[in-house]
Design a protein around this motif. Structure first.
Motif, mmCIF file in Angstrom:
data_model
loop_
_atom_site.group_PDB
_atom_site.id
_atom_site.type_symbol
_atom_site.label_atom_id
_atom_site.label_comp_id
_atom_site.label_asym_id
_atom_site.label_seq_id
_atom_site.Cartn_x
_atom_site.Cartn_y
_atom_site.Cartn_z
ATOM 1 N N LYS A 1 0.860 -1.179 0.000
ATOM 2 C CA LYS A 1 0.000 0.000 0.000
ATOM 3 C C LYS A 1 0.901 1.236 0.000
ATOM 4 C CE LYS A 1 -4.127 -2.194 1.883
ATOM 5 N NZ LYS A 1 -5.161 -2.192 2.938
ATOM 6 N N LYS A 2 0.780 2.108 1.020
ATOM 7 C CA LYS A 2 1.583 3.335 1.056
ATOM 8 C C LYS A 2 2.776 3.227 2.006
ATOM 9 C CE LYS A 2 -2.280 6.391 -0.093
ATOM 10 N NZ LYS A 2 -3.070 7.590 0.325
ATOM 11 N N ASP A 3 3.008 2.038 2.535
ATOM 12 C CA ASP A 3 4.089 1.856 3.502
ATOM 13 C C ASP A 3 5.209 1.014 2.914
ATOM 14 O OD1 ASP A 3 2.760 3.251 5.581
ATOM 15 O OD2 ASP A 3 1.521 1.481 5.960
ATOM 16 N N SER A 4 6.370 1.116 3.525
ATOM 17 C CA SER A 4 7.506 0.295 3.111
ATOM 18 C C SER A 4 8.024 -0.486 4.312
ATOM 19 C CB SER A 4 8.614 1.157 2.507
ATOM 20 O OG SER A 4 9.005 2.183 3.402
ATOM 21 N N TYR A 5 8.524 -1.698 4.029
ATOM 22 C CA TYR A 5 8.969 -2.615 5.074
ATOM 23 C C TYR A 5 10.319 -3.214 4.699
ATOM 24 C CZ TYR A 5 4.077 -2.511 6.572
ATOM 25 O OH TYR A 5 2.837 -2.108 6.984
ATOM 26 N N HIS A 6 11.107 -3.468 5.737
ATOM 27 C CA HIS A 6 12.332 -4.243 5.547
ATOM 28 C C HIS A 6 12.025 -5.672 5.972
ATOM 29 C CE1 HIS A 6 16.742 -5.177 6.816
ATOM 30 N NE2 HIS A 6 16.407 -5.738 5.673
ATOM 31 N N LEU A 7 12.097 -6.578 5.017
ATOM 32 C CA LEU A 7 11.784 -7.987 5.235
ATOM 33 C C LEU A 7 13.039 -8.811 5.021
ATOM 34 C CD1 LEU A 7 9.680 -10.345 5.525
ATOM 35 C CD2 LEU A 7 9.395 -10.184 3.029
ATOM 36 N N MET A 8 13.341 -9.709 5.957
ATOM 37 C CA MET A 8 14.500 -10.581 5.811
ATOM 38 C C MET A 8 14.051 -12.040 5.866
ATOM 39 S SD MET A 8 18.155 -10.612 7.806
ATOM 40 C CE MET A 8 18.675 -9.134 6.940
ATOM 41 N N LEU A 9 14.554 -12.835 4.908
ATOM 42 C CA LEU A 9 14.207 -14.247 4.814
ATOM 43 C C LEU A 9 15.436 -15.107 5.081
ATOM 44 C CD1 LEU A 9 12.165 -14.115 1.476
ATOM 45 C CD2 LEU A 9 11.325 -13.753 3.807
ATOM 46 N N ASP A 10 15.244 -16.190 5.805
ATOM 47 C CA ASP A 10 16.278 -17.196 6.021
ATOM 48 C C ASP A 10 16.110 -18.253 4.932
ATOM 49 O OD1 ASP A 10 17.864 -19.332 6.808
ATOM 50 O OD2 ASP A 10 17.336 -19.188 8.925
ATOM 51 N N LEU A 11 16.971 -18.206 3.920
ATOM 52 C CA LEU A 11 16.816 -19.100 2.777
ATOM 53 C C LEU A 11 17.147 -20.542 3.132
ATOM 54 C CD1 LEU A 11 18.349 -16.873 -0.043
ATOM 55 C CD2 LEU A 11 15.945 -17.129 0.603
ATOM 56 N N GLN A 12 18.118 -20.746 3.980
ATOM 57 C CA GLN A 12 18.521 -22.108 4.324
ATOM 58 C C GLN A 12 17.395 -22.850 5.043
ATOM 59 O OE1 GLN A 12 22.297 -22.416 6.241
ATOM 60 N NE2 GLN A 12 22.121 -24.597 6.627
ATOM 61 N N ASN A 13 16.705 -22.144 5.941
ATOM 62 C CA ASN A 13 15.608 -22.758 6.688
ATOM 63 C C ASN A 13 14.240 -22.445 6.089
ATOM 64 O OD1 ASN A 13 17.140 -24.020 8.938
ATOM 65 N ND2 ASN A 13 17.717 -21.894 9.362
ATOM 66 N N ARG A 14 14.244 -21.679 4.997
ATOM 67 C CA ARG A 14 13.028 -21.388 4.219
ATOM 68 C C ARG A 14 11.927 -20.774 5.070
ATOM 69 N NH1 ARG A 14 13.157 -27.495 1.805
ATOM 70 N NH2 ARG A 14 15.395 -27.481 1.331
ATOM 71 N N THR A 15 12.294 -19.701 5.767
ATOM 72 C CA THR A 15 11.333 -19.068 6.656
ATOM 73 C C THR A 15 11.627 -17.578 6.763
ATOM 74 O OG1 THR A 15 10.398 -19.111 8.903
ATOM 75 C CG2 THR A 15 12.743 -19.532 8.699
ATOM 76 N N PRO A 16 10.604 -16.738 6.966
ATOM 77 C CA PRO A 16 10.861 -15.315 7.237
ATOM 78 C C PRO A 16 11.429 -15.138 8.637
ATOM 79 C CG PRO A 16 8.518 -15.774 7.345
ATOM 80 C CD PRO A 16 9.169 -17.034 6.855
ATOM 81 N N LYS A 17 12.361 -14.183 8.795
ATOM 82 C CA LYS A 17 13.029 -13.999 10.073
ATOM 83 C C LYS A 17 12.820 -12.622 10.674
ATOM 84 C CE LYS A 17 15.296 -17.804 11.147
ATOM 85 N NZ LYS A 17 15.100 -18.481 12.440
ATOM 86 N N PHE A 18 12.567 -11.627 9.842
ATOM 87 C CA PHE A 18 12.591 -10.260 10.338
ATOM 88 C C PHE A 18 11.681 -9.405 9.483
ATOM 89 C CE2 PHE A 18 14.311 -5.959 9.959
ATOM 90 C CZ PHE A 18 14.591 -5.594 11.274
ATOM 91 N N SER A 19 10.922 -8.518 10.135
ATOM 92 C CA SER A 19 10.103 -7.551 9.409
ATOM 93 C C SER A 19 9.969 -6.299 10.256
ATOM 94 C CB SER A 19 8.719 -8.123 9.109
ATOM 95 O OG SER A 19 7.865 -7.121 8.592
ATOM 96 N N THR A 20 10.183 -5.148 9.630
ATOM 97 C CA THR A 20 9.975 -3.897 10.346
ATOM 98 C C THR A 20 9.461 -2.844 9.375
ATOM 99 O OG1 THR A 20 10.981 -2.271 11.830
ATOM 100 C CG2 THR A 20 12.339 -3.056 10.010
ATOM 101 N N LYS A 21 8.508 -2.071 9.837
ATOM 102 C CA LYS A 21 7.970 -0.982 9.025
ATOM 103 C C LYS A 21 8.927 0.192 9.064
ATOM 104 C CE LYS A 21 3.935 2.052 8.587
ATOM 105 N NZ LYS A 21 2.625 2.415 9.175
ATOM 106 N N LEU A 22 9.201 0.782 7.899
ATOM 107 C CA LEU A 22 10.108 1.912 7.813
ATOM 108 C C LEU A 22 9.316 3.211 7.846
ATOM 109 C CD1 LEU A 22 12.401 0.560 4.956
ATOM 110 C CD2 LEU A 22 12.810 0.461 7.417
ATOM 111 N N PRO A 23 9.869 4.248 8.494
ATOM 112 C CA PRO A 23 9.191 5.550 8.460
ATOM 113 C C PRO A 23 9.001 6.016 7.026
ATOM 114 C CG PRO A 23 10.992 5.557 10.049
ATOM 115 C CD PRO A 23 11.113 4.285 9.270
#
Length: 364
Positions: A289-311
């Motif tokens: 939508k109108k927001d941006s996020y920093h998303l981090m994925l753990d490829l070896q374990n095939r899972t999302p690890k981190f998400s934070t909304k950016l100002p």
């Protein structure tokens, strides 16, 4: 100094239209699925955190006023910074400006639109990609010009080191189909600038726009496997809320991971604006939508690890964390307090499982 705002820098590349992701891409039955659900993205269910460990202040007396930073490389003693207006600049770790390397211009030893740096400290060489002239210039670490390469088949946008080989990633310029854009790969020897071009393009998509990329790292690594990810950026976002990360097999790509975004409605717009793969993690700048996020994925374990909304002010490729080494990342932060525009700081973060707020640490 307290950072209350992060500058909004205009986006340095045009968006895709009607992506077509087929070239010499194999199909595979061993595609790994990574699911990112809406709750994880919006509620910041994090298993890891970033903690600030160092800062390099570039606002020293006599330092040139920086505009948009295209790329940064770190040697043992120096920081090499590529600024859109001033070109290739050299600093020490105290943030003192030391020299300008090369010169912007149309002369035979000059560069027009520099896009990326490769630092070969063992070879005492720095490579600079010139998008406009379609060449690579080399300099020693003292800033002396060495040579300019032959003309590349495409416009260089980044470098990637793969098993001792340095690759130049390029946008293609000659295609047979209307609005077809391609990604080309050439290997280059840093000391001699000898170039070996891959016979066929590696990847293709459809767009009416050429793109100049800031901090795009199309290649990354997981163990001994080279991965390729060129985000499907376009006006309408991901039409099926999926995207693909490929592995490179000699001169072609094989689908390795499918990113699937769950629980989003048909009217939800998701756009992957930038991504970087290092040490088994995929770090993604995602617009929802109108927001941006920093998303981090753990490829070896095939899972999302981190998400934070950016100002909202930080919708910038400078601010987006970029890999430095091991579990360390860096970002470029501008302080907008007061009336005077100031040079940014380079802040180094460590990836940690400790849940704590980042704190500023003075540079050494």
């Amino acid at each position: 100094m307290k950072y209350s705002k992060l500058i909004f820098l205009f986006l340095w590349f045009s968006l895709f239209q009607n992506c077509n992701q087929k070239n010499d891409v194999e199909t595979t039955t061993s595609l790994h699925i990574i699911e990112i659900n809406k709750e994880f993205l919006l509620n910041h269910l994090n298993e890891i955190q970033f903690k600030a460990i160092d800062t390099i202040d570039l606002e020293g007396p006599g330092n040139p006023p920086l505009t948009t930073i295209q790329d940064v490389s770190f040697s043992t003693e120096f920081v090499f910074l590529l600024d859109r207006k001033h070109g290739l600049l050299k600093y020490d770790y105290e943030g003192h400006f030391l020299q300008t390397i090369g010169k912007k211009g149309e002369g035979p030893y000059e560069y027009l639109i520099p896009t990326a740096i490769y630092l070969g400290e063992n070879e005492n060489v720095t490579l600079l990609a010139d998008w406009d002239k379609m060449v690579v210039n080399s300099y020693d670490l003292e800033g002396n010009f060495i040579a300019s390469s032959e003309k590349l088949p495409g416009r260089p946008i980044s470098f990637y080191q793969d098993k001792g080989e340095v690759l130049v990633v390029q946008e293609g310029v000659d295609t047979n189909q209307k609005d077809q854009q391609t990604v080309l790969i050439s290997s280059i020897f840093p000391t001699t600038l000898e170039i070996k071009n891959q016979e066929n393009y590696l990847y293709s998509f459809t767009s009416k726009f050429n793109r100049i990329h800031s901090f795009l790292r199309a290649f990354g690594q997981l163990h001994d496997t080279s991965l390729f990810y060129f985000p499907r950026v376009r006006f309408e976002g991901l039409n099926d809320q999926k995207d693909t990360i490929y592995r490179m097999e000699e001169d072609h790509l094989v689908p390795e991971y499918q990113l699937t975004f769950r629980d989003f409605g048909k009217s939800d717009t998701l756009r992957i604006e930038s991504a970087e793969i290092n040490d088994g993690y995929a770090s993604i700048l995602l617009a929802y939508k109108k927001d941006s996020y920093h998303l981090m994925l753990d490829l070896q374990n095939r899972t999302p690890k981190f998400s934070t909304k950016l100002p909202s002010e930080s919708y910038s490729y400078e601010v987006f964390p970029k890999h430095l080494n091991a579990d360390n990342y860096f970002t470029i932060i501008r302080d907008m307090d007061g009336n005077d525009e100031k040079n940014p700081k380079i802040v180094v973060y460590a990836l940690t499982k400790e849940v704590s707020k980042p704190t500023k640490v003075s540079g050494e």
